[in-house]
Design a protein around this motif. Structure first.
Motif, PDB file in Angstrom:
ATOM      1  N   VAL A 226       0.839  -1.204   0.000  1.00  0.00           N
ATOM      2  CA  VAL A 226       0.000   0.000   0.000  1.00  0.00           C
ATOM      3  C   VAL A 226       0.878   1.260   0.000  1.00  0.00           C
ATOM      4  N   PRO A 227       0.587   2.207  -0.922  1.00  0.00           N
ATOM      5  CA  PRO A 227       1.364   3.448  -0.940  1.00  0.00           C
ATOM      6  C   PRO A 227       1.226   4.202   0.388  1.00  0.00           C
ATOM      7  N   VAL A 228       2.267   4.910   0.758  1.00  0.00           N
ATOM      8  CA  VAL A 228       2.285   5.603   2.039  1.00  0.00           C
ATOM      9  C   VAL A 228       2.099   7.099   1.806  1.00  0.00           C
ATOM     10  N   GLU A 229       1.193   7.710   2.558  1.00  0.00           N
ATOM     11  CA  GLU A 229       0.983   9.151   2.457  1.00  0.00           C
ATOM     12  C   GLU A 229       2.123   9.870   3.158  1.00  0.00           C
ATOM     13  N   LYS A 230       2.747  10.803   2.458  1.00  0.00           N
ATOM     14  CA  LYS A 230       3.835  11.533   3.097  1.00  0.00           C
ATOM     15  C   LYS A 230       3.688  13.025   2.861  1.00  0.00           C
ATOM     16  N   SER A 231       4.141  13.791   3.850  1.00  0.00           N
ATOM     17  CA  SER A 231       4.090  15.238   3.683  1.00  0.00           C
ATOM     18  C   SER A 231       5.335  15.876   4.301  1.00  0.00           C
ATOM     19  N   VAL A 232       5.318  17.182   4.395  1.00  0.00           N
ATOM     20  CA  VAL A 232       6.494  17.934   4.856  1.00  0.00           C
ATOM     21  C   VAL A 232       7.071  17.341   6.136  1.00  0.00           C
ATOM     22  N   GLY A 233       8.388  17.142   6.127  1.00  0.00           N
ATOM     23  CA  GLY A 233       9.077  16.621   7.300  1.00  0.00           C
ATOM     24  C   GLY A 233       9.285  15.119   7.251  1.00  0.00           C
ATOM     25  N   ASP A 234       8.539  14.427   6.391  1.00  0.00           N
ATOM     26  CA  ASP A 234       8.689  12.975   6.300  1.00  0.00           C
ATOM     27  C   ASP A 234       9.898  12.602   5.447  1.00  0.00           C
ATOM     28  N   GLU A 235      10.352  11.376   5.692  1.00  0.00           N
ATOM     29  CA  GLU A 235      11.501  10.893   4.958  1.00  0.00           C
ATOM     30  C   GLU A 235      11.047  10.143   3.710  1.00  0.00           C
ATOM     31  N   ALA A 236      11.766  10.338   2.619  1.00  0.00           N
ATOM     32  CA  ALA A 236      11.446   9.605   1.398  1.00  0.00           C
ATOM     33  C   ALA A 236      12.705   8.843   0.976  1.00  0.00           C
ATOM     34  N   PHE A 237      12.494   7.679   0.350  1.00  0.00           N
ATOM     35  CA  PHE A 237      13.633   6.824   0.041  1.00  0.00           C
ATOM     36  C   PHE A 237      13.922   6.715  -1.450  1.00  0.00           C
ATOM     37  N   SER A 238      15.181   6.632  -1.721  1.00  0.00           N
ATOM     38  CA  SER A 238      15.667   6.449  -3.081  1.00  0.00           C
ATOM     39  C   SER A 238      15.035   5.214  -3.727  1.00  0.00           C
ATOM     40  N   GLY A 239      14.613   5.355  -4.990  1.00  0.00           N
ATOM     41  CA  GLY A 239      14.087   4.207  -5.721  1.00  0.00           C
ATOM     42  C   GLY A 239      12.601   3.971  -5.507  1.00  0.00           C
ATOM     43  N   THR A 240      11.987   4.678  -4.569  1.00  0.00           N
ATOM     44  CA  THR A 240      10.540   4.543  -4.394  1.00  0.00           C
ATOM     45  C   THR A 240       9.847   5.480  -5.377  1.00  0.00           C
ATOM     46  N   ILE A 241       8.559   5.265  -5.589  1.00  0.00           N
ATOM     47  CA  ILE A 241       7.889   5.992  -6.666  1.00  0.00           C
ATOM     48  C   ILE A 241       6.850   6.975  -6.136  1.00  0.00           C
ATOM     49  N   ASN A 242       7.010   8.209  -6.563  1.00  0.00           N
ATOM     50  CA  ASN A 242       6.078   9.258  -6.186  1.00  0.00           C
ATOM     51  C   ASN A 242       4.819   9.115  -7.040  1.00  0.00           C
ATOM     52  N   GLU A 243       3.679   8.920  -6.417  1.00  0.00           N
ATOM     53  CA  GLU A 243       2.487   8.622  -7.212  1.00  0.00           C
ATOM     54  C   GLU A 243       1.581   9.807  -7.502  1.00  0.00           C
ATOM     55  N   THR A 244       1.326  10.644  -6.512  1.00  0.00           N
ATOM     56  CA  THR A 244       0.256  11.615  -6.741  1.00  0.00           C
ATOM     57  C   THR A 244       0.645  13.097  -6.757  1.00  0.00           C
ATOM     58  N   GLY A 245       1.500  13.541  -5.863  1.00  0.00           N
ATOM     59  CA  GLY A 245       1.740  14.981  -5.755  1.00  0.00           C
ATOM     60  C   GLY A 245       3.135  15.391  -6.197  1.00  0.00           C
ATOM     61  N   VAL A 246       3.343  16.698  -6.297  1.00  0.00           N
ATOM     62  CA  VAL A 246       4.679  17.211  -6.615  1.00  0.00           C
ATOM     63  C   VAL A 246       5.409  17.446  -5.299  1.00  0.00           C
ATOM     64  N   LEU A 247       6.618  16.928  -5.202  1.00  0.00           N
ATOM     65  CA  LEU A 247       7.369  17.040  -3.955  1.00  0.00           C
ATOM     66  C   LEU A 247       8.679  17.782  -4.162  1.00  0.00           C
ATOM     67  N   HIS A 248       9.043  18.576  -3.163  1.00  0.00           N
ATOM     68  CA  HIS A 248      10.397  19.119  -3.106  1.00  0.00           C
ATOM     69  C   HIS A 248      11.107  18.371  -1.990  1.00  0.00           C
ATOM     70  N   ILE A 249      12.209  17.769  -2.328  1.00  0.00           N
ATOM     71  CA  ILE A 249      12.894  16.934  -1.335  1.00  0.00           C
ATOM     72  C   ILE A 249      14.329  17.398  -1.165  1.00  0.00           C
ATOM     73  N   GLU A 250      14.736  17.554   0.084  1.00  0.00           N
ATOM     74  CA  GLU A 250      16.138  17.860   0.336  1.00  0.00           C
ATOM     75  C   GLU A 250      16.865  16.540   0.535  1.00  0.00           C
ATOM     76  N   ILE A 251      17.869  16.325  -0.286  1.00  0.00           N
ATOM     77  CA  ILE A 251      18.585  15.052  -0.271  1.00  0.00           C
ATOM     78  C   ILE A 251      19.456  14.944   0.981  1.00  0.00           C
ATOM     79  N   THR A 252      19.347  13.799   1.659  1.00  0.00           N
ATOM     80  CA  THR A 252      20.224  13.570   2.806  1.00  0.00           C
ATOM     81  C   THR A 252      21.279  12.506   2.497  1.00  0.00           C
ATOM     82  N   ARG A 253      20.904  11.541   1.678  1.00  0.00           N
ATOM     83  CA  ARG A 253      21.862  10.509   1.285  1.00  0.00           C
ATOM     84  C   ARG A 253      21.593  10.142  -0.170  1.00  0.00           C
TER      85      ARG A 253
END
Ligand SMILES: Nc1ncnc2c1ncn2[C@@H]1O[C@H](COP(=O)(O)OP(=O)(O)OP(=O)(O)O)[C@@H](O)[C@H]1O
Ligand SMILES: [Zn+2]
Length: 698
Positions: A226-253
């Motif tokens: 099941v896709p996970v809802e994420k918003s500001v402050g949440d962590e996102a992982f390399s190789g996962t797929i953004n499905e619905t919204g436009v995201l600005h992500i600050e890269i940590t690794r």
């Protein structure tokens, strides 16, 4: 057949989610092996056609010359590469059966010292020398078919690695400081870069969401469908797929350091390790070929029949034995990784089936770990607002779940938090800080006691079932803050499954108070629990269980439980995605928080060992039957042996491939399940009568 096809579909699907621009990338190793395999396919097709034609020609023409010429060519086309490979192997000591992974030294280790194609190569040469071209070609044909199937099915270690390489993001859209964006190579991303990720795009590196919200499909990494809802402050992982919204992500690794990079390392490492059976086989492997050759020589001496010798060589060729364990292991590793379970060495997968005791951490493992402040109990003369404000101000520097809960509550209550100086955290006990010139302590009761603070005057009546934080200012108790956590969804079902599996002791250990610990222990039908534990107690508990003869699994979140994890026979880090510590300390990294992966893992371990045994036993029986048929009945010819040899390898590969489907029925539960507080108290009474829960120390 269908099973294997299904498994391949999964791998393919992961690939298919590559939307657009990621396609044209090149990875030298898979490309190399693809070419090799393509060439092999053509070889097998051409050679096979010629063989069939030759066989037909034998009956059509009066003389055998046409048939012989065709068969001879087929024999050279098909057998040539095998003979050449075998020679190369003898000279270099390397296994000819390479999986096409460049620069991967483990390949020849994999197959042990037994060079399985040597015996076949010898049989091919012998058959050729006796002008038995048709037999010679058939031997090679079935040999190639078998190795081709091994490569093509999901049982090939390489398939799995390839699938992971495919999900590696290659492009990223970096936001420029002056506005606008540029497309760059994902490998060039650096921590601190800001990227924009549109719906359908792959997230190019690990990072924190700075703007936007979206559903993210993390199946690639965490195995959660099941896709996970994420918003500001949440962590996102390399190789996962953004499905619905436009995201600005600050890269940590990025790249190798990202969670995906680590997972790739884990897989590569794991498929390079060897199960115990293989290590055992390796010990004798060096003697195998010489012994078989000697036997063949003796047979030839007595019978003077080269056909029998050739047949013997083919029967004795240990392809199926060599494939028995590694194919099963790789298939199991691949089904585990599909569910977000990454096993570091295959021997952990072998041990897991023996687990008879499991030690669980409470907060964040059996419970969700997202606490809520449900009660403020200030001492006389202190207001609730003052208590919460002081507590939250002291906790703002801590990452402990209780700290986060308190700070979250204060934000909700719109309290301004004064600045804390000289902040200090005592692991598993509490925090100290100076606020507005006052010395503040927040933590467990014993922590404050040790600091000479008397909390006996507090009203404790309504604290039942809650975790408590005691707050003191300038040596005087201010009151306590009551927090509650929820048990993980499906946890009790998991416990029942574990009991069924034969896990006799299901133990929870926590630094929390006895009352909330007891509540969780009863709700989950645990056999034992230990509360108010200090970080060192976890290690002691593991040692105690081991000394009682248990094979112990330790399950934690990797924070504060490193030593206990290290002491377990098997250790599982939960929620390991994004946490370096967890991936490093545990032997098994669980990328999500689903407890149902634990019974899955134990069952997988059991099934994998069963499949390996079936493979080995089946192959041994087959060899014995063939030998008996050869000498006893004389009905086995080189052609029959060649077919049987290929078929036995194929059966082993398919039997192993069954493991790829393991865990397909594992369903993820809804993330949250709560038990209504009002019912809880009555619940405790009832459970206590039926299932006594004892404290570990008792
Ligand atoms: N940062 C903190 N602030 C206040 N109290 C703390 C803090 N860290 C730990 N404590 C106190 O120490 C207790 C033990 O903490 P610890 O981290 O060992 O276990 P826990 O989070 O309660 O549970 P578990 O061991 O199951 O993860 C907590 O229940 C809490 O009362
Ligand atoms: Zn063989």
């Amino acid at each position: 057949m269908a099973q294997v096809a299904g498994a391949q579909m999964d791998l393919e699907e992961a690939h298919g989610q590559d939307h657009g621009h990621d396609h044209d990338h090149e990875h030298h190793h898979p490309v190399e092996s693809e070419q090799k395999i393509d060439f092999k396919i053509k070889l097998v097709l051409v050679g096979g056609m010629m063989l069939i034609t030759a066989a037909v020609a034998r009956y059509v023409f009066d003389t055998q010359i046409q048939s012989d010429i065709l068969a001879a060519i087929a024999a050279v086309v098909l057998g040539g590469p095998i003979v050449i490979d075998a020679f190369k192997a003898m000279i270099t000591g390397k296994c000819p059966h390479d999986h096409g992974i460049e620069g991967c030294d483990h390949d020849h280790d994999h197959e042990g010292g037994a060079h399985m194609e040597e015996l076949v190569a010898l049989a091919i040469i012998a058959a050729f020398a006796r002008y038995e071209y048709l037999e010679c070609g058939a031997v090679a044909f079935f040999m190639l078919i078998a190795s081709f199937i091994e490569h093509r099915t999901a049982v090939g270690a390489q398939q799995q690695i390839e699938a992971l390489i495919r999900i590696t993001p290659t492009r990223a859209r970096r936001l420029l400081e002056g506005g606008g964006e540029e497309e760059i190579d994902a490998a060039k991303l650096e921590p601190g870069d800001m990227v924009i990720v549109r719906p359908g795009d792959k997230i190019p590196g690990d990072g924190t969401i700075q703007k936007g919200n979206s559903a993210i499909n993390q199946a690639n990494i965490t195995g959660e469908s099941v896709p996970v809802e994420k918003s500001v402050g949440d962590e996102a992982f390399s190789g996962t797929i953004n499905e619905t919204g436009v995201l600005h992500i600050e890269i940590t690794r990025a790249g190798k350091d990202s969670t995906l990079g680590r997972v790739q390392d884990l897989i590569t490492q794991a498929s390079a390790t060897k199960p115990v059976v293989v290590r055992m086989l390796d010990r004798y492997a060096g003697y195998y070929t010489p012994v078989v050759l000697m036997i063949a020589a003796i047979v030839w001496f007595f019978t003077q029949d080269l056909d029998t010798c050739i047949t013997l060589l083919l029967i004795a060729c240990p392809c199926a034995i060599i494939l028995a364990a590694p194919t099963a292991m790789v298939a199991a590793l691949s089904s585990a990784s599909r569910l977000g379970v990454y096993v570091k060495t295959v021997s952990d997968l072998e041990i897991a089936r023996f687990v008879s005791a499991i030690v669980f951490d409470k907060t964040g493992t059996l419970t969700v770990g997202e606490l809520n402040v449900t009660k403020l109990n200030p001492a006389e003369g202190i207001s609730g607002g003052d208590l919460l404000q002081t507590c939250a101000a002291a906790e703002i520097g801590s990452k402990h779940p209780v700290a986060k809960a308190v700070v979250r509550m204060s934000t909700k209550a719109q309290l301004d938090l004064p600045e804390a100086i000289n902040f200090e955290e005592v692991t598993g006990r509490g925090v100290k800080a100076e606020i507005n010139g006052h010395q503040v302590l927040v933590g467990r009761e014993a922590f404050l006691e040790d600091e000479g603070i008397d909390s006996t005057g507090l009203d404790m009546q309504s604290s039942e079932g809650m975790s408590l934080l005691f707050v003191a200012r300038d040596g005087k108790i201010m009151g306590w803050v009551g927090l509650e956590d929820k048990v993980r969804a499906g946890a009790s079902v998991v416990m029942d499954e574990l009991e069924e599996f034969g896990v006799k002791r299901r133990v929870m250990i926590t630094g929390d108070r006895r009352s909330p610990a007891l509540r969780v222990a009863q709700e989950l039908h645990l056999t034992d629990f230990e509360s108010e534990a200090l970080p060192g107690d976890k290690l002691e508990l593991v040692k105690m269980l081991k000394s009682k003869g248990h094979t112990v699994a330790v399950i934690g979140d990797g924070v504060n439980d490193g030593p206990a994890l290290a002491a377990g026979d098997v250790s599982i880090a939960m929620g390991a995605a994004g946490s370096d510590v967890a991936i490093h300390t545990a032997t098994i990294a669980l990328m999500n928080n689903n407890l149902n992966r634990i019974p899955f893992l134990l069952n997988l371990s059991k099934k994998t060992v069963t499949v390996i045994r079936q493979n080995l036993l089946g192959t041994l029986l087959y060899i014995l039957a063939m030998v008996a048929a050869l000498f006893g009945l004389g009905i086995v010819t080189p052609l029959v042996a060649a077919i049987a040899h290929g078929v036995s390898s194929i059966i082993v590969v398919f039997n192993s491939a069954r493991l790829v489907r393991e865990g397909e029925n594992v369903v993820d539960h809804e993330p949250v399940e709560s038990s209504a507080p009002a019912k809880r108290k009555r619940g405790i009474e009832r459970v206590e009568k039926t299932a006594p829960v004892q404290a570990v120390t008792a």
